[in-house]
Design an enzyme around this catalytic site. Structure first.
Site, short mmCIF file in Angstrom:
data_model
loop_
_atom_site.label_atom_id
_atom_site.label_comp_id
_atom_site.label_asym_id
_atom_site.label_seq_id
_atom_site.Cartn_x
_atom_site.Cartn_y
_atom_site.Cartn_z
N THR A 164 -75.99 -38.28 -1.26
CA THR A 164 -75.07 -37.18 -1.77
C THR A 164 -74.04 -37.84 -2.27
O THR A 164 -73.43 -37.20 -3.49
CB THR A 164 -74.43 -36.62 -0.43
OG1 THR A 164 -75.44 -35.93 0.20
CG2 THR A 164 -73.41 -35.69 -0.77
N SER A 200 -84.04 -39.14 3.22
CA SER A 200 -85.32 -38.48 3.94
C SER A 200 -86.51 -39.04 3.65
O SER A 200 -87.47 -39.05 4.26
CB SER A 200 -85.17 -37.05 3.99
OG SER A 200 -83.83 -36.75 4.60
N THR A 204 -76.89 -40.43 3.90
CA THR A 204 -76.49 -40.91 5.17
C THR A 204 -77.67 -40.73 6.33
O THR A 204 -77.76 -41.17 7.24
CB THR A 204 -75.25 -40.10 5.41
OG1 THR A 204 -75.60 -38.81 5.31
CG2 THR A 204 -74.07 -40.47 4.57
N THR A 230 -75.62 -45.38 14.18
CA THR A 230 -76.32 -44.00 14.36
C THR A 230 -75.39 -43.04 13.61
O THR A 230 -74.41 -42.66 13.61
CB THR A 230 -76.71 -43.51 15.92
OG1 THR A 230 -77.33 -44.36 16.38
CG2 THR A 230 -77.12 -42.33 15.89
N GLN A 272 -81.95 -41.77 25.79
CA GLN A 272 -81.57 -40.73 25.27
C GLN A 272 -79.87 -40.70 25.16
O GLN A 272 -79.46 -40.06 24.09
CB GLN A 272 -81.85 -39.41 26.01
CG GLN A 272 -83.58 -39.29 25.70
CD GLN A 272 -84.04 -38.13 26.39
OE1 GLN A 272 -83.29 -37.09 26.61
NE2 GLN A 272 -85.26 -38.17 26.79
N CYS A 273 -79.45 -41.27 25.91
CA CYS A 273 -77.74 -41.41 26.09
C CYS A 273 -77.43 -42.36 24.64
O CYS A 273 -78.18 -43.31 24.50
CB CYS A 273 -77.16 -41.87 27.06
SG CYS A 273 -77.43 -40.96 28.47
N1 ASP Z 1 -79.89 -35.63 2.41
C1 ASP Z 1 -79.00 -36.72 1.84
C2 ASP Z 1 -79.41 -38.25 2.24
O1 ASP Z 1 -79.53 -38.55 3.14
C3 ASP Z 1 -77.72 -36.61 2.83
C4 ASP Z 1 -76.47 -37.87 2.47
O2 ASP Z 1 -76.63 -38.49 1.53
O3 ASP Z 1 -75.57 -37.60 3.11
O4 ASP Z 1 -80.02 -38.78 1.06
#
Ligand code: ASP
Length: 348
Positions: free
Chosen positions: A18, A64, A94, A171, A283-284
């Site tokens: 982003t 992703s 992110t 995280t 999982q916590c």
């Molecule tokens: N989908 C974006 C990514 O992780 C989200 C971001 O950059 O915050 O590439």
């Protein structure tokens, strides 16, 4: 003789995400822009007392789509430029930043320079962007050094919303808030307000006599398996019998507990005997696995499941891929998973 102070230099690597996007005024969709235009959006960069060079992934990668081959590409870029820069800033989406930062903490053995990841929730061209402050402070941290010239933060870290965190402890915890990241089990390496307050007791102290040793190998025959009430034997059985499967990050309840079903312990035990490494992660988000604290986790220990202590899932899965990629035996992988490699776990 007067000593001339060297101007620090930082390599800014834009992988995508982003931070480097802008809104298409016609469609409203977020699109990546050419990072050569960065200066146009962040004119403040010219005011740094620091040389900044940029490298951009072409095409930029939504995080992703990040994968081990791209982690290796990042390591290659850092290794190739290692002697020429005082620090590195990696601009990254992110969504999977915590995985990439974890992976790089293992891949860059003997790292003695800052590798600071950052990104943003809103694109840098937007009026309310969080990207500008993240970027500017990340560069400042990457360039920061002690009076003897040694870097302030010689490790892989994530800087986001006023906090610098160890990369493999981090995280993504918010999809909406600007403070998207948290380091639940390790203190912030620096808190940023009017001043940047470094916590040197928690920042890694490298051995500066060692040479950077980059690693590139990964074995991705691993899976994250989350426990839930009602989990079925036939499903677990199928998963554990996938022919190529080498390791499992098992996300358990609380301090490392799983249902006390006889079949579960038996299936896990059989898988361990077949050489599958099973790591217990809670999982916590905060706190650690304590195998044997309850009877439910004692059975897991008896089945050969090993404790992941207070590791994040991101760190455990990337560390498993890394160790398996280096051809270690299941016994060796089990042992190394219980030993900190880059400050990713705290043993009690
Ligand atoms: N989908 C974006 C990514 O992780 C989200 C971001 O950059 O915050 O590439």
């Amino acid at each position: 003789m007067m000593l001339l102070k060297k101007t620090p230099s930082v390599l800014l690597i834009y992988t995508g995400g982003t931070i480097g996007m802008m809104q298409n005024s016609e469609t409203g969709a977020l699109e990546s822009f050419n990072f050569d235009h960065l200066q146009q959006y962040v004119p403040e960069l010219k005011r740094f007392n620091c040389k900044i060079s940029t490298y951009q992934f072409n095409p930029p990668i939504d995080s992703s789509d990040m994968e081990p081959a791209l982690w290796a590409k990042l390591v290659r870029i850092i290794d190739y430029n290692y002697e020429n820069y005082d620090g590195f800033v990696v601009l990254h989406g992110t969504d999977t930043m915590a995985y990439t930062a974890s992976a790089l903490s293992f891949m860059l053995e003997n790292l003695c320079k800052p590798v600071i990841f950052t990104g943003s929730q809103l694109p840098i061209g937007m009026l309310r962007t969080d990207g500008k402050e993240n970027l500017i402070t990340a560069i400042e941290i990457a360039a920061a050094h002690h009076s003897d010239g040694k870097p302030m933060v010689p490790e892989v870290a994530i800087y986001f919303q006023h906090r610098l965190m160890r990369g493999n402890r981090t995280t993504k915890a918010h999809a909406e808030n600007f403070n998207a990241f948290n380091s639940f089990n390790y203190p912030a390496l620096a808190n940023v307000g009017v001043h940047i307050n470094y916590d040197f007791d928690h920042i890694h102290k490298p051995d500066y006599s060692l040479k950077l040793k980059p690693h590139f190998l990964f074995d991705t025959n691993v899976i994250v398996l989350s426990m839930f009430p009602g989990i079925q034997e036939n499903i677990i059985d199928r998963v554990l019998h996938v022919p190529e499967l080498k390791a499992v990050v098992m996300r358990t309840f609380g301090s490392g507990n799983a249902p006390q079903k006889e079949w579960l312990v038996r299936r896990l035990s059989e898988a361990t005997e077949r050489g599958i490494v099973i790591v217990n992660i809670s999982q916590c988000l905060s706190g650690a696995v304590e195998m044997g604290r309850y009877e439910t986790s004692l059975h897991l220990a008896e089945a050969g499941v090993i404790s992941g202590y207070d590791s994040t899932v991101e760190s455990a899965i990337t560390k498993l891929m890394f160790l398996l990629g280096h051809g270690l035996s299941p016994q060796e992988v089990r042992y190394r998973m219980t030993q900190p490699m880059a400050g990713e776990i705290t043993k009690p």
